[in-house]
Design a protein around this motif. Sequence first.
Motif, PDB file in Angstrom:
ATOM      1  N   ASN A  23     -12.320 -35.244  30.631  1.00  0.00           N
ATOM      2  CA  ASN A  23     -13.524 -34.737  29.969  1.00  0.00           C
ATOM      3  C   ASN A  23     -14.343 -35.832  29.294  1.00  0.00           C
ATOM      4  O   ASN A  23     -14.824 -35.674  28.178  1.00  0.00           O
ATOM      5  CB  ASN A  23     -13.143 -33.652  28.945  1.00  0.00           C
ATOM      6  N   ASP A  24     -14.522 -36.933  29.987  1.00  0.00           N
ATOM      7  CA  ASP A  24     -15.310 -38.027  29.415  1.00  0.00           C
ATOM      8  C   ASP A  24     -15.770 -38.951  30.533  1.00  0.00           C
ATOM      9  O   ASP A  24     -15.079 -39.119  31.536  1.00  0.00           O
ATOM     10  CB  ASP A  24     -14.472 -38.818  28.413  1.00  0.00           C
ATOM     11  N   ARG A  25     -16.935 -39.518  30.374  1.00  0.00           N
ATOM     12  CA  ARG A  25     -17.423 -40.553  31.281  1.00  0.00           C
ATOM     13  C   ARG A  25     -17.887 -41.788  30.517  1.00  0.00           C
ATOM     14  O   ARG A  25     -18.109 -42.840  31.119  1.00  0.00           O
ATOM     15  CB  ARG A  25     -18.579 -40.019  32.141  1.00  0.00           C
ATOM     16  N   MET A  71     -11.822 -35.953  26.034  1.00  0.00           N
ATOM     17  CA  MET A  71     -11.568 -37.256  25.416  1.00  0.00           C
ATOM     18  C   MET A  71     -11.042 -38.221  26.459  1.00  0.00           C
ATOM     19  O   MET A  71     -10.506 -37.810  27.487  1.00  0.00           O
ATOM     20  CB  MET A  71     -10.550 -37.110  24.296  1.00  0.00           C
ATOM     21  N   ALA A  72     -11.154 -39.494  26.174  1.00  0.00           N
ATOM     22  CA  ALA A  72     -10.622 -40.502  27.078  1.00  0.00           C
ATOM     23  C   ALA A  72      -9.162 -40.759  26.759  1.00  0.00           C
ATOM     24  O   ALA A  72      -8.783 -40.907  25.607  1.00  0.00           O
ATOM     25  CB  ALA A  72     -11.424 -41.794  26.937  1.00  0.00           C
ATOM     26  N   GLN A  73      -8.314 -40.795  27.764  1.00  0.00           N
ATOM     27  CA  GLN A  73      -6.907 -41.048  27.577  1.00  0.00           C
ATOM     28  C   GLN A  73      -6.506 -42.263  28.395  1.00  0.00           C
ATOM     29  O   GLN A  73      -6.916 -42.414  29.529  1.00  0.00           O
ATOM     30  CB  GLN A  73      -6.076 -39.842  28.020  1.00  0.00           C
ATOM     31  N   MET A  74      -5.675 -43.146  27.810  1.00  0.00           N
ATOM     32  CA  MET A  74      -5.230 -44.306  28.553  1.00  0.00           C
ATOM     33  C   MET A  74      -4.046 -43.933  29.447  1.00  0.00           C
ATOM     34  O   MET A  74      -3.334 -42.965  29.184  1.00  0.00           O
ATOM     35  CB  MET A  74      -4.845 -45.445  27.615  1.00  0.00           C
ATOM     36  N   ARG A  75      -3.866 -44.684  30.494  1.00  0.00           N
ATOM     37  CA  ARG A  75      -2.772 -44.432  31.416  1.00  0.00           C
ATOM     38  C   ARG A  75      -1.447 -44.718  30.742  1.00  0.00           C
ATOM     39  O   ARG A  75      -1.262 -45.730  30.073  1.00  0.00           O
ATOM     40  CB  ARG A  75      -2.921 -45.314  32.655  1.00  0.00           C
ATOM     41  N   LYS A  76      -0.508 -43.809  30.938  1.00  0.00           N
ATOM     42  CA  LYS A  76       0.837 -43.972  30.387  1.00  0.00           C
ATOM     43  C   LYS A  76       1.658 -44.831  31.336  1.00  0.00           C
ATOM     44  O   LYS A  76       1.465 -44.800  32.548  1.00  0.00           O
ATOM     45  CB  LYS A  76       1.505 -42.607  30.224  1.00  0.00           C
TER      46      LYS A  76
END
Length: 788
Positions: A673-675, A1-6
């Motif tokens: 795990n995403d592009r 999945m796509a995760q945003m920067r913390k």
Amino acid sequence: MAQMRKPSDEHASAGGWGAVNAAEQQLGKQGILLRGNRVLLSMNKPGGFDCPSCAWPDPKVPHVAEYCENGAKAVAWEATRKRTAPEFFAQHTVEELKGWSDHALEDNGRLTHPMRYNPGTDKYEPVDWDVALREIGAFVRSLDPNRVELYTSGRTSNEAAFLWQLYGRLIGTNNFPDCSNMCHETTSVALPESIGVGKGTVVMEDWHHCDALFIIGQNPGTNSPRMLGNLHDMARRGIPIVSFNPLRERGLVRFTDPQNPVEMLTGTGQEISSNFFQLRTGGDIMALQGVCKVVIEADDAAKAAGAPRVLDVGFIEEHTHGFEAFADYVRSLTWQQIERFTALTRKQIEQAADIYMKAERVIICWGMGITQHRHGGDAMQQIVNLLLLRGNIGRLGAGASPIRGHSNVQGDRTVGIYQKPKEPFLAKLDKVFGFHNPRAGGHDTVECCEAILRGEVDAFLGMGGNFFRAVPDFERVAAKVGGIKLTVQIATKLNRSHLIHARQAYILPALGRTELDLQNGVKQTVTVEDSFSMVHGSSGLLTPASEFCRSEPWIVSELAKATVADRAVIDWDAFVADYGLIRDKIEAVFPDLFENFNAQIAQPGGFHLPNGARERVWNTPTGKANFLFKPGMMDEDDDAPETPHLQLMTVRSHDQFNTTVYSLNDRYRDIVNDRMVVFMNEGDMAELGLSAGSLIEFTSAIEDGVERRASGFKVVPFDVPRGCCAAYYPETNNVLPLSHRDERSNTPAAKSVPVTIKAMQPLEPVVERVLETADGYSPYAPMAVPIA
């Protein structure tokens, strides 16, 4: 999945244990943990092999581990124990393989046998080398040479590239599309207009002596990570490093050196950029001219006050042309114009100018953030203008430093891979090889694609690379390749271009850079040229992936014997038996560049090719270095900041090299795990009614009668200027038209693609099939596709 920067990640370092772990994990996944670590100790060193990844130069005294994280990944990828053998092709049709992701195709392993496509079964089947070469040779021989294209990847050695161009010209064509056409061709074309040479003017020694470094449109953390070691050392010495880039890339912010025990044990790192200016994409021309404006006006004030001059007046008078017109133009620019087109403040630009003026010796380096714009050549020429103001070309510690991508992309051009060869080169080639070379200009990459769309290509021969996946208008071009009569792909691994094939198609397995090349029992050495014009040898060490893999010089020579043996008296077998004989011919054709070629590569570190501008010899029509500019040009893409569309920057992930995707992660942007993601400014997200995780559709905003769309990208909030967004290459190539390119060089303008974005409805189709594999990735991973 796509995760945003913390928020807590804002001060995270590039490099460090993350780099070490990522490299070791990739070695382990490819089954070469021990062997891979051993062979890496021979990379980028005398007697060893050159990194098959980027073109960063080697130091005179190498480290014990003279490689970076991404170089280790490239070696793991090539030296893998996985194999794509005939049994694999027997189990899968080409149509099925088209559904696999780019990562899965290459991750299946090394090619082991020559393969020929069978249209009856829609499968590739093994074929003997003799049969394949004989069939290809007869087919190519029967064709109109003007309808044959020969592509060259930047990993091709000087020796293989020289034979490749010789083979093509014996066929009768100058159609030589190559990977440089997609990245630094802008430099090769526009830089000579300014200083008379299409290469940088610095060597590593200059980096050790400069007083300030400017980095413009370059992401070293991902694209040339060994450069981070040099930046780390410069920053520790207190050298100002000034970065201009729309994305605040981690490698430009902070770096933990894996070869520094203290930093590794304490988790500390070195701040890299002393000043980071986050301009809007397309704003480089005005930013650079803004800096020039400050410098010139400071000199005006000094002159009026009788103070020491800011400009190098003696250098300008003796060595340059066009200064007064340029100075008058930048004086006339208003700060309202500069701030509007750059998204920077006057104070920020004055800070950059102050650093430039205080430094005695300045180097400016750039990457595809400059070259991949419609007016990338004009932007690059403003870099040169800034350097010329204080004589920062042709002396120790100063100069122009384009950072090339692939390991020998610069060398391939040097030895003749060029679609517009000049008469002196052709005349020398005529004399050395005893045949009349074609004089008519040929096709570059974009022109090759346009010829395919028009149905004017009968054969495409690819020396490495992943051409059809890499080009703009991917879907449009791919749809027409089936109408070509012949495709031949010389490769180490299966990739998408092998699935986009002609009626008759072949895959020929080649040795990799890491592998031992024995000809008649004698170990061979090839050569490469790095970003600083240093030429050095490369000798592989590993046992080849298969007994049926052949070296690129062998493959080219055998193709030539099967195709053009009667067109010139050339002992192709002798070339294969001793690559030193190829180098002798390179020296004969380029005596001023390669004097004593074989003797010079025997010395550790190789040798530097002559460079007139470095000696302040200007091979331009004026006989001087030229101040060049176009009045009224304020954006690299003729795009105003207030336009209703966004400017899309296509970028690599950190686990990627060109079209090769090592994994679906991007550690430096916190994507897992995403592009299929798009990085957006939160203000733009709010204006478009989007939130983190929203699925969106891109539509090209270029109106040329062709609708271009790509769907299924997840929104990730990111630190990017308003009006700009970023997504991965090559997934976004469907919205990049072939016509959107640098006006001089035809380099695709992939760093500023005008697009509109809208939220997708839940029922709109997205290609997303799932099939788990041992490493957790799906071979049927999502791909960008037009919405039906």
